[in-house]
Design a protein around this motif. Structure first.
Motif, PDB file in Angstrom:
ATOM      1  N   MET A  53      -3.601  -6.648   3.639  1.00  0.00           N
ATOM      2  CA  MET A  53      -2.934  -5.565   2.923  1.00  0.00           C
ATOM      3  C   MET A  53      -2.374  -6.093   1.619  1.00  0.00           C
ATOM      4  O   MET A  53      -1.848  -7.192   1.547  1.00  0.00           O
ATOM      5  CB  MET A  53      -1.803  -4.987   3.764  1.00  0.00           C
ATOM      6  N   ARG A  54      -2.485  -5.264   0.586  1.00  0.00           N
ATOM      7  CA  ARG A  54      -1.894  -5.573  -0.717  1.00  0.00           C
ATOM      8  C   ARG A  54      -1.206  -4.314  -1.243  1.00  0.00           C
ATOM      9  O   ARG A  54      -1.517  -3.205  -0.827  1.00  0.00           O
ATOM     10  CB  ARG A  54      -2.954  -6.025  -1.710  1.00  0.00           C
ATOM     11  N   ILE A  55      -0.312  -4.526  -2.180  1.00  0.00           N
ATOM     12  CA  ILE A  55       0.388  -3.427  -2.837  1.00  0.00           C
ATOM     13  C   ILE A  55       0.054  -3.498  -4.322  1.00  0.00           C
ATOM     14  O   ILE A  55       0.015  -4.581  -4.906  1.00  0.00           O
ATOM     15  CB  ILE A  55       1.905  -3.525  -2.610  1.00  0.00           C
ATOM     16  N   MET A  56      -0.177  -2.340  -4.917  1.00  0.00           N
ATOM     17  CA  MET A  56      -0.474  -2.250  -6.343  1.00  0.00           C
ATOM     18  C   MET A  56       0.763  -1.781  -7.084  1.00  0.00           C
ATOM     19  O   MET A  56       1.467  -0.886  -6.622  1.00  0.00           O
ATOM     20  CB  MET A  56      -1.623  -1.268  -6.573  1.00  0.00           C
ATOM     21  N   GLY A  57       1.023  -2.364  -8.245  1.00  0.00           N
ATOM     22  CA  GLY A  57       2.097  -1.915  -9.121  1.00  0.00           C
ATOM     23  C   GLY A  57       1.512  -1.317 -10.380  1.00  0.00           C
ATOM     24  O   GLY A  57       0.547  -1.854 -10.938  1.00  0.00           O
ATOM     25  N   LEU A  58       2.087  -0.197 -10.829  1.00  0.00           N
ATOM     26  CA  LEU A  58       1.600   0.481 -12.029  1.00  0.00           C
ATOM     27  C   LEU A  58       2.739   0.752 -12.999  1.00  0.00           C
ATOM     28  O   LEU A  58       3.814   1.190 -12.590  1.00  0.00           O
ATOM     29  CB  LEU A  58       0.941   1.814 -11.655  1.00  0.00           C
ATOM     30  N   ASP A  59       2.475   0.482 -14.275  1.00  0.00           N
ATOM     31  CA  ASP A  59       3.390   0.835 -15.363  1.00  0.00           C
ATOM     32  C   ASP A  59       2.687   1.922 -16.166  1.00  0.00           C
ATOM     33  O   ASP A  59       1.798   1.637 -16.965  1.00  0.00           O
ATOM     34  CB  ASP A  59       3.690  -0.397 -16.217  1.00  0.00           C
ATOM     35  N   PHE A  60       3.068   3.176 -15.937  1.00  0.00           N
ATOM     36  CA  PHE A  60       2.404   4.338 -16.528  1.00  0.00           C
ATOM     37  C   PHE A  60       3.015   4.658 -17.877  1.00  0.00           C
ATOM     38  O   PHE A  60       4.206   4.950 -17.986  1.00  0.00           O
ATOM     39  CB  PHE A  60       2.548   5.533 -15.575  1.00  0.00           C
ATOM     40  N   TYR A 119      -9.269  -4.624  -4.049  1.00  0.00           N
ATOM     41  CA  TYR A 119      -8.159  -5.469  -3.587  1.00  0.00           C
ATOM     42  C   TYR A 119      -7.581  -5.030  -2.241  1.00  0.00           C
ATOM     43  O   TYR A 119      -6.599  -5.590  -1.791  1.00  0.00           O
ATOM     44  CB  TYR A 119      -7.063  -5.519  -4.657  1.00  0.00           C
ATOM     45  N   GLU A 120      -8.182  -4.030  -1.626  1.00  0.00           N
ATOM     46  CA  GLU A 120      -7.730  -3.531  -0.325  1.00  0.00           C
ATOM     47  C   GLU A 120      -6.249  -3.140  -0.341  1.00  0.00           C
ATOM     48  O   GLU A 120      -5.456  -3.534   0.512  1.00  0.00           O
ATOM     49  CB  GLU A 120      -8.025  -4.563   0.772  1.00  0.00           C
ATOM     50  N   VAL A 121      -5.899  -2.341  -1.323  1.00  0.00           N
ATOM     51  CA  VAL A 121      -4.531  -1.880  -1.521  1.00  0.00           C
ATOM     52  C   VAL A 121      -4.206  -0.772  -0.520  1.00  0.00           C
ATOM     53  O   VAL A 121      -5.027   0.114  -0.292  1.00  0.00           O
ATOM     54  CB  VAL A 121      -4.351  -1.361  -2.974  1.00  0.00           C
ATOM     55  N   GLU A 122      -3.000  -0.832   0.046  1.00  0.00           N
ATOM     56  CA  GLU A 122      -2.569   0.179   1.008  1.00  0.00           C
ATOM     57  C   GLU A 122      -1.312   0.927   0.580  1.00  0.00           C
ATOM     58  O   GLU A 122      -0.875   1.847   1.269  1.00  0.00           O
ATOM     59  CB  GLU A 122      -2.348  -0.471   2.383  1.00  0.00           C
ATOM     60  N   GLU A 123      -0.750   0.533  -0.545  1.00  0.00           N
ATOM     61  CA  GLU A 123       0.466   1.185  -1.045  1.00  0.00           C
ATOM     62  C   GLU A 123       0.522   0.970  -2.553  1.00  0.00           C
ATOM     63  O   GLU A 123       0.042  -0.041  -3.055  1.00  0.00           O
ATOM     64  CB  GLU A 123       1.689   0.562  -0.372  1.00  0.00           C
ATOM     65  N   ILE A 124       1.130   1.921  -3.260  1.00  0.00           N
ATOM     66  CA  ILE A 124       1.265   1.835  -4.711  1.00  0.00           C
ATOM     67  C   ILE A 124       2.739   1.948  -5.077  1.00  0.00           C
ATOM     68  O   ILE A 124       3.464   2.774  -4.523  1.00  0.00           O
ATOM     69  CB  ILE A 124       0.469   2.963  -5.413  1.00  0.00           C
ATOM     70  N   VAL A 125       3.155   1.107  -6.022  1.00  0.00           N
ATOM     71  CA  VAL A 125       4.506   1.189  -6.578  1.00  0.00           C
ATOM     72  C   VAL A 125       4.349   1.599  -8.031  1.00  0.00           C
ATOM     73  O   VAL A 125       3.654   0.938  -8.801  1.00  0.00           O
ATOM     74  CB  VAL A 125       5.245  -0.167  -6.479  1.00  0.00           C
TER      75      VAL A 125
END
Length: 147
Positions: A1-8, A53-59
């Motif tokens: 599991m990985r988490i993705m971070g986004l700066d929109f 990246y098999e992301v399961e959550e986004i921040v």
């Protein structure tokens, strides 16, 4: 599991991803948009990265004003969050991003990156800082939305 971070942002979306142990955040890329209201390609690229990246959550960074009020950017970011959730089916956590761009710029200055090159990295670094803040808080058992 990985988490993705986004700066929109209005023209770019900085992207970062955690390691598989959810300890560190690494900046991945900056997705550039031609028009602020055009998100199809941006969402498609985010989906590709989620699969890769098999992301399961986004921040997602929440751009509050320094006095903690919410302006137009917060409203646009909330709309983007809704589109992300619908398109990806993943949970999207909003995370206070105040001062992340300032911190990213400071880090680049300390690293000796020339002013004209900083814009090429700032959103990716800001996304990594947003995600790292979330990971740090999460590791201490506090995953609630930051105020």
């Amino acid at each position: 599991m990985r988490i993705m971070g986004l700066d929109f942002g209005s023209k770019t979306v900085g992207v970062a991803v955690s390691d598989s142990l959810l300890i560190t955040a690494q900046g991945l890329e900056i997705i550039r948009r031609e028009k602020e209201d055009k998100l199809r390609r941006t969402l498609a690229r985010i989906e590709e990265l989620i699969l890769e990246y098999e992301v399961e959550e986004i921040v997602l960074g929440l751009p509050k004003n320094m006095n903690a009020t919410e302006g137009v950017r917060v409203e646009l970011t909330e709309e983007f969050r809704e589109k992300l959730e619908r398109r990806t089916g993943l949970p999207v956590v909003m995370w206070d991003e105040r001062l992340t761009t300032v911190a990213a710029d400071k880090a680049m200055i300390e690293a000796g990156i020339r002013r004209e090159r900083r814009k090429d990295y700032v959103d990716k670094i800001a996304a990594a800082l947003i995600l790292q803040g979330y990971l740090d808080r999460r590791s201490h058992g506090q995953t609630e939305k930051e105020d």
